[in-house]
Write an enzyme that holds these catalytic residues in place. Sequence first.
Site, PDB file in Angstrom:
ATOM      1  N   SER A 284       0.846  -1.199   0.000  1.00  0.00           N
ATOM      2  CA  SER A 284       0.000   0.000   0.000  1.00  0.00           C
ATOM      3  C   SER A 284       0.883   1.251   0.000  1.00  0.00           C
ATOM      4  CB  SER A 284      -0.940  -0.025   1.221  1.00  0.00           C
ATOM      5  OG  SER A 284      -1.928   0.968   1.106  1.00  0.00           O
ATOM      6  N   ASN A 285       0.320   2.373   0.352  1.00  0.00           N
ATOM      7  CA  ASN A 285       1.089   3.622   0.442  1.00  0.00           C
ATOM      8  C   ASN A 285       0.469   4.497   1.529  1.00  0.00           C
ATOM      9  OD1 ASN A 285      -0.988   5.463  -0.824  1.00  0.00           O
ATOM     10  ND2 ASN A 285      -0.737   3.975  -2.451  1.00  0.00           N
ATOM     11  N   GLY A 286       1.076   5.651   1.756  1.00  0.00           N
ATOM     12  CA  GLY A 286       0.691   6.461   2.919  1.00  0.00           C
ATOM     13  C   GLY A 286      -0.397   7.483   2.684  1.00  0.00           C
ATOM     14  N   SER A 287      -1.154   7.347   1.607  1.00  0.00           N
ATOM     15  CA  SER A 287      -2.211   8.324   1.349  1.00  0.00           C
ATOM     16  C   SER A 287      -3.239   8.329   2.490  1.00  0.00           C
ATOM     17  CB  SER A 287      -2.902   7.989   0.022  1.00  0.00           C
ATOM     18  OG  SER A 287      -4.076   8.759  -0.111  1.00  0.00           O
TER      19      SER A 287
ATOM     20  N   ALA B  52      -4.612   7.348  -4.378  1.00  0.00           N
ATOM     21  CA  ALA B  52      -3.248   6.873  -4.663  1.00  0.00           C
ATOM     22  C   ALA B  52      -3.367   5.360  -4.892  1.00  0.00           C
ATOM     23  CB  ALA B  52      -2.336   7.190  -3.495  1.00  0.00           C
TER      24      ALA B  52
END
Length: 220
Positions: A22-25, A89
């Site tokens: 995943s990512n930090g959005s 994102a």
Amino acid sequence: MVSILITAGPTREHLDDVRFLSNGSTGRMGFALATAAMRLGHEVRLVLGPVDAAPPPGCMTRHVVSALEMQRAAEDWFSDCQIAIGAAAVADWRPAHRAVGKPARHGSTRSESIELVQNPDIIAGLAAKKGQRVVVGFALESEAATMEQAIARGEDKLRRKQLDFCVCNRSDAIAKDSSAMALVFADGRRVDLGVRDKVAAAEAILSEAVRLYGERRGNA
Ligand code: C5P
């Protein structure tokens, strides 16, 4: 009053029932857009990846986890909307296989490789069948990029994804309340928003999108 589809937050691409890519959005930009749109009297349909914060009250929300789920929800709502904004994102890749449960780690020194497959480009898929709708994307570039480079990449995304305009900023914007932003349009126009907080940027983005939609309807 128009109906505005907004994708927001990250997606999670599960390796198994516990682990994911995943990512930090945080969804903050999408929430700012939703809030500004409702304040202007528009209807908001929010397709939201996993985030900690609750979506702004008053918008229809579909909670999704993966890019494929986000795509299904966005496609499903698109026909009821006049404007679509891709603030999510979306993870570019997902594991080719999802294991069941939480498979045990092998020997501690053994390296593992994961086979990844590309996720669909959700906003480009919507833009390909937009008709009179206005479709807006974001181009987030690395912190190392200059704003000029971010704008050049935004223009490239705009063409590739057939967007009506693209919001360009840099990755120092993630999880922050404000960042430098510029809008690049399919007709070659550029609007420099300067450093704005996400709420003020959202208002500017929305007013451009609503104006473009009005022009398109007027010319039809
Ligand atoms: O290509 P890139 O990921 O930088 O493009 C960013 C824009 O495209 C954002 O508007 C994002 O929401 C959208 N996007 C998407 N589906 C993807 C990748 C990006 O809708 N798989």
